[in-house]
Write an enzyme that holds these catalytic residues in place. Structure first.
Site, PDB file in Angstrom:
ATOM      1  N   ARG A 124      52.967  37.701  22.843  1.00 32.69           N
ATOM      2  CA  ARG A 124      53.831  37.095  23.854  1.00 32.69           C
ATOM      3  C   ARG A 124      53.154  35.954  24.589  1.00 32.69           C
ATOM      4  O   ARG A 124      53.662  34.844  24.639  1.00 32.69           O
ATOM      5  CB  ARG A 124      54.274  38.169  24.848  1.00 32.69           C
ATOM      6  CG  ARG A 124      54.975  39.331  24.186  1.00 32.69           C
ATOM      7  CD  ARG A 124      54.744  40.607  24.965  1.00 32.69           C
ATOM      8  NE  ARG A 124      55.003  40.376  26.378  1.00 32.69           N
ATOM      9  CZ  ARG A 124      56.197  40.530  26.939  1.00 32.69           C
ATOM     10  NH1 ARG A 124      57.196  40.938  26.206  1.00 32.69           N
ATOM     11  NH2 ARG A 124      56.373  40.310  28.212  1.00 32.69           N
ATOM     12  N   THR A 125      51.989  36.248  25.152  1.00 32.41           N
ATOM     13  CA  THR A 125      51.300  35.213  25.919  1.00 32.41           C
ATOM     14  C   THR A 125      50.882  34.055  25.013  1.00 32.41           C
ATOM     15  O   THR A 125      51.002  32.884  25.366  1.00 32.41           O
ATOM     16  CB  THR A 125      50.077  35.814  26.636  1.00 32.41           C
ATOM     17  OG1 THR A 125      50.512  36.909  27.419  1.00 32.41           O
ATOM     18  CG2 THR A 125      49.401  34.794  27.525  1.00 32.41           C
ATOM     19  N   LYS A 146      30.177  42.014  14.358  1.00 36.86           N
ATOM     20  CA  LYS A 146      29.421  41.641  13.163  1.00 36.86           C
ATOM     21  C   LYS A 146      28.298  40.659  13.473  1.00 36.86           C
ATOM     22  O   LYS A 146      27.694  40.096  12.573  1.00 36.86           O
ATOM     23  CB  LYS A 146      30.354  41.029  12.115  1.00 36.86           C
ATOM     24  CG  LYS A 146      31.116  42.082  11.311  1.00 36.86           C
ATOM     25  CD  LYS A 146      31.967  41.437  10.243  1.00 36.86           C
ATOM     26  CE  LYS A 146      33.100  42.361   9.813  1.00 36.86           C
ATOM     27  NZ  LYS A 146      34.344  41.629   9.629  1.00 36.86           N
ATOM     28  N   ARG A 189      41.992  34.420  25.944  1.00 36.23           N
ATOM     29  CA  ARG A 189      42.358  35.805  26.253  1.00 36.23           C
ATOM     30  C   ARG A 189      41.239  36.689  25.705  1.00 36.23           C
ATOM     31  O   ARG A 189      40.810  36.514  24.572  1.00 36.23           O
ATOM     32  CB  ARG A 189      43.696  36.127  25.574  1.00 36.23           C
ATOM     33  CG  ARG A 189      43.990  37.588  25.299  1.00 36.23           C
ATOM     34  CD  ARG A 189      44.295  38.398  26.530  1.00 36.23           C
ATOM     35  NE  ARG A 189      45.496  37.990  27.251  1.00 36.23           N
ATOM     36  CZ  ARG A 189      46.681  38.602  27.137  1.00 36.23           C
ATOM     37  NH1 ARG A 189      46.842  39.605  26.317  1.00 36.23           N
ATOM     38  NH2 ARG A 189      47.699  38.185  27.856  1.00 36.23           N
ATOM     39  N   HIS A 243      44.910  37.386  35.465  1.00 37.24           N
ATOM     40  CA  HIS A 243      45.845  36.809  34.512  1.00 37.24           C
ATOM     41  C   HIS A 243      46.643  35.779  35.318  1.00 37.24           C
ATOM     42  O   HIS A 243      47.808  35.998  35.653  1.00 37.24           O
ATOM     43  CB  HIS A 243      46.741  37.909  33.941  1.00 37.24           C
ATOM     44  CG  HIS A 243      47.557  37.481  32.756  1.00 37.24           C
ATOM     45  ND1 HIS A 243      47.608  36.169  32.313  1.00 37.24           N
ATOM     46  CD2 HIS A 243      48.344  38.193  31.917  1.00 37.24           C
ATOM     47  CE1 HIS A 243      48.408  36.098  31.257  1.00 37.24           C
ATOM     48  NE2 HIS A 243      48.862  37.307  30.993  1.00 37.24           N
TER      49      HIS A 243
END
Ligand SMILES: [Zn+2]
Lengths: 316, 192, 425
Positions: free
Chosen positions: A58-59, A86, A108, A136
């Site tokens: 969504r974002t 990794k 994000r 946010h």
């Protein structure tokens, strides 16, 4: 007209003046999305990298549409936490990205402070699209935008944020944002989901929805973040829904013009019942729409701001 | 000290506007398919005034809208403070219409270029015409106005201030001459 | 040849001395403390210590030297050099190496490497449980015989209270202290900083003060039950200080240490340095009230010792997201400068500083040093208390750079360090 901040890392450091600039600009840009040609050439030739270390369709989509409506070249870079284990660190990723010469970075990450680390390593303006349980800011900005469009003001409103406050970056950014704009913010949830010292951020605390919502102008319901371990902080979703869910019975306690919001994704039947989510008070879809306008405004304001620092010396 | 000189007083502005209105009517044989789009901020009061005059002359309302062209500017990343973005309000269809763009001062032509690009994103007008109160020269693009209130020779660094008074306020156009040796930025119509 | 450290102010709390004295050293020992201005006999080399403090060699009783196993962070040689540069003549190194120091073979190896480094004395601390597993006992008597001066699983607590009890009991028989890392892992689980307003603000999982304090309380009770010698590592909260103060007033055989960052920094540093991982350590930086209580504890003797908890990490562990970063900071080269700040600010006397950084560590660990009494080993630190300097991690002798004090201006540092009468700095 440029913002005072170079990055949008969180609303804590953002002045009211900047918030107003962003919301006003978003209000001017929203109309673009209704045109036959939903695109302006403003960021033509600019590269926007969406760097998502945590899944969020969504974002990410909202930022992607925002960038594209401004004609930026939008590149999505999705890395799972497993690729980090990794051996490639966030710092490595940052240096790799730098080689791609992005003009703006949207980040994000599940770790609080990750965008701040990138901001230290890179010269590019960074927009925090959510970092752990920290902030946010674009969600809060679009929430404020939505409320301002509906109520024509923010000052003096009572905003109730209910649910998993402890793990919520949305709650934190909204507490800062709405408080700075003169609203009164309450947080509601079981004591185990209210983090210590939240009052000092400017919120009032209640453990009962019935106490907080009757004179509320805005009720924002938050999701229980089971993936962050919230599940061990209350007995069961059933008990939670009964005590802290927003349902038609509780809506009857509210003012007739109350706005019901949710940053999504919704757990229907847990924190909000379907009747309420889809009911007349709900502005959940307005929030989604506002997201594009607010993000366009930020991309525009930060991109342009960055340019001046580099190239504008002596130009006037 | 910079010198201020009044170029047009209230009566002169009124005469110029009336003349422009008649030219628009004449040129388009009426106003049936004419719509006005004022460029924010300077063109906004002029578009209102022109719409009012056209309505008076022709006895029918002329649609008018307002457009902010900031997002289309080519100098957006070249200015010290980038301009505030205002709302664009065009709540009518421009498809097949004669769009008269309205701005107070025509200078380098870059604003008009941006406005034409923006207009195209709203549809395909039959034609675009341009009305300005003052043409002060110094064009940087091949752009020419169809309706001009006053041609005004200026130095590059001068500034032209247009005021459409509201209510009892006077209309006026003032030329502010540049201080000697004071360089003005090129390609910046923000300070017109 | 005899050496005379001349013109300095001798601070030796063990002898109740704080006055101008010249220190005569011979054959690695203190030969005599002479009144100033006396005639220097021929064949004596003199070293000037004008305007300086001459004190018993400083001892850091809690460092992590990373060798064997993580030599990219620190080696015994680089750690010992950092210690010398910081004004120390001896350090005690924790057992959490790879492999850990849970056997005489590793103890021997550490001592060998330390000897080869020809710097400061390095005293190993043995693991309390095999492999630091928290289960069963390491061969404690054997470790002690090979040179371990304390036992500890530092880095981890002994969560099993019954085992903690038995360790204290067993160690009593060998007169070796148990160094506890007081942390309840259930209460601290997942935490990245002190729990409170700042952790809420930053969205970081918190570690409540009580995660430390319930363990401090438990260990004190067990020490009282068993009569074993308990030393609490890196005490960081007001509650811990209060618990230790009460225990001491009851006569319990409890000692404790704190680290310079706990009396210098607070949780706000995590926010102010924008999640800089050099502010991440365990226990975490606490509140201003805690910091003040720590200083008070140092002042009234509740806290016996200052130890750096020197924890070198490379960028691999530190240039990462805060939540993923390893705990700890390097401290050997800033410890004295930060402790002197307390003296300059009037919280401690020079004599108290020497007590906390030399006398008490020697006493707790039962090792030579902590005094300049004639006949004792010539471990001497000469401190210029007024010398201003700026912390520059690039200049550190340590292999690691993870310090939150980069760029700090400090006043006072060691200008000479003597180990067994030999000048190493
Ligand atoms: Zn420890």
């Amino acid at each position: 007209m440029a913002l005072l901040v170079k990055h949008m890392l969180g609303l804590e450091q953002v002045e009211r003046e900047d918030i107003e600039t962003i919301l006003d600009t978003a209000a001017s840009l929203q109309e673009i999305s209704y045109r036959p040609v939903k695109k302006v050439p403003t960021l033509r030739g600019k590269t926007q990298v969406n760097l998502f270390f945590e899944p969020s369709t969504r974002t990410r989509t909202s930022f992607e549409i925002a960038g594209k409506r401004l004609s930026a070249d939008v590149v999505n870079f999705t890395a799972s936490a497993s690729s980090l284990s990794k051996g490639e660190t966030l710092a490595d990723t940052a240096r790799n990205l730098w080689a791609m010469r992005p003009d703006i970075l949207v980040v994000r990450h599940s770790a609080a402070g990750a965008p701040h680390l990138l901001a230290k390593l890179l010269d590019t303006p960074i927009i925090n699209a959510g970092d752990g349980a920290h902030e946010h800011p674009t969600q809060a900005l679009l929430d404020m935008f939505t409320v301002r469009e509906k109520k024509r003001k923010l000052s003096g409103l009572k905003v109730v944020i209910a649910g998993d406050i402890a793990h919520s970056r949305v709650a934190r950014s909204n507490i800062y944002g709405f408080s700075k704009m003169g609203a009164e913010v309450w947080v509601v949830g079981p004591p185990t989901l209210i983090p210590p010292g939240i009052e000092r951020m400017g919120a009032r605390v209640s453990y009962r929805l019935e106490e907080a919502i009757p004179d509320a102008d805005v009720i924002m319901m938050l999701r229980i973040q089971l993936e962050r371990g919230a599940g061990s902080l209350f007995p069961s979703l059933r008990e939670y829904a009964i005590r802290f869910g927003l349902n038609p019975a509780r809506m009857r306690l509210c003012k007739p013009d109350v706005l019901v919001m949710h940053p999504g994704p919704i757990n229907r039947g847990v924190e909000i019942s379907p009747e309420v989510a889809d009911g007349p008070y709900s502005v959940i879809l307005d929030q989604v729409e506002a997201g594009v306008a607010v993000r366009m405004a930020l991309l525009y304001l930060l991109c342009a701001g960055a340019e001046h620092e580099d190239t504008d010396q002596g130009r006037t | 000290m910079s010198k201020e000189r009044k170029i047009l007083d209230s009566d002169a502005v009124k005469r110029a506007m009336t003349r422009i209105a008649h030219e628009v009517v004449e040129r388009n044989k009426g106003v049936e398919s004419v719509v006005l789009v004022g460029i924010r901020k300077g063109g906004e009061p002029m578009a209102r005034r022109l719409a009012q005059l056209l309505t008076e002359i022709e006895g029918r309302p002329v649609p008018r809208g307002f457009m902010d062209v900031t997002m289309y500017r080519d100098d957006i990343f070249h200015q010290k403070t980038h301009p505030k973005v205002h709302k664009t309000e065009i709540d009518f269809d421009i498809e097949g219409k004669v769009v008269v763009l309205v701005d107070d001062v025509l200078f380098t032509g870059r604003t008009i270029r941006a406005a034409m690009d923006a207009l195209m994103d709203f549809g395909r007008p039959r034609s675009i015409q341009l009305a300005v109160l003052v043409d002060r020269g110094h064009r940087e693009l091949p752009i020419r106005a169809d309706f001009v209130g006053r041609n005004l020779p200026t130095a590059r660094g001068d500034r032209v201030k247009v005021k459409f008074g509201e209510g009892a306020e006077e209309d006026q156009v003032v030329l502010i001459e540049a201080e000697e040796n004071a360089a003005e930025p090129a390609g910046n119509e923000g300070g017109k | 040849m005899k050496t005379l450290i001349k013109g300095g102010r001798l601070v030796d709390p063990g002898q109740g001395l704080d006055e101008p004295r010249d220190v005569l050293m011979d054959k690695g020992k203190i030969e005599a403390l002479l009144d100033p201005g006396g005639k220097v006999s021929t064949g004596v080399r003199t070293v000037d210590a004008k305007d300086c403090l001459v004190v018993p060699g400083l001892i850091d009783m809690h460092v992590h030297l990373r060798e064997p196993g993580q030599e990219y962070k620190e080696t015994i040689a680089s750690g010992a050099a950092a210690a010398a540069a910081g004004g120390f003549t001896a350090v005690a190194c924790m057992a959490n190496t790879k492999p850990c120091n849970d056997s005489a073979a590793v103890t021997d190896y550490i001592l060998e490497r330390a000897k080869a480094a020809k710097q400061v004395f390095v005293y190993p601390i043995g693991a309390a449980t095999p492999g630091l597993s928290g289960e069963g006992m390491a061969e404690i008597a054997d470790l002690k015989e090979h040179g371990c001066v304390a036992i500890s699983d530092d880095g981890r607590p002994i969560m099993n209270a019954e085992l903690a009890r038995r360790l204290l009991e067993y160690c009593k028989g060998f007169d070796i202290p148990v160094v506890s890392h007081p942390e309840d892992l259930n209460l601290s689980a997942g935490g990245a900083m002190h729990e409170g307003y700042i952790s809420t603000q930053l969205g970081l999982p918190g570690i409540p003060a009580e995660a430390e304090e319930v363990m401090v309380a438990r260990d004190i009770l067990l020490a009282e039950l068993t009569g074993g010698r308990l030393h609490l590592a890196h005490v960081s909260t007001a509650g811990s200080v209060r618990l230790v103060r009460e225990a001491k007033s009851r006569g319990a055989a409890v000692t404790c240490e704190t680290a310079p960052h706990y009396f210098t920094l607070t949780q706000e540093a995590v926010r102010d340095l924008e999640y800089h991982t050099s502010t991440k350590m365990n226990p975490p930086l606490r509140t201003q009230e805690d910091r003040e209580a720590i200083i008070q504890g140092l002042r009234d003797g509740t806290i016996d010792a200052i130890a750096s908890d020197h924890a070198p990490h490379s960028p691999v562990e530190k240039d990462v997201e805060f939540i993923l970063a390893m705990n700890g900071i390097v401290g050997l080269e800033t410890s004295l400068g930060l402790a002197l700040k307390l003296v300059h600010e009037g919280w401690l006397s020079f004599s108290q500083l020497v007590e906390r950084m030399s006398v008490a560590p020697a006493r707790i660990l039962g090792i030579p040093g902590g005094t300049l009494r004639p006949g004792s080993p010539a471990h001497v630190t000469v401190i210029d208390p007024a010398r201003e300097w700026t912390v520059d991690v690039a200049q550190f002798k340590s292999k690691s750079r993870n310090s939150p004090f980069q760029g700090w201006k400090l006043r006072g540092r060691a200008v000479q360090v003597w180990v067994e009468g030999k000048k190493i700095v």
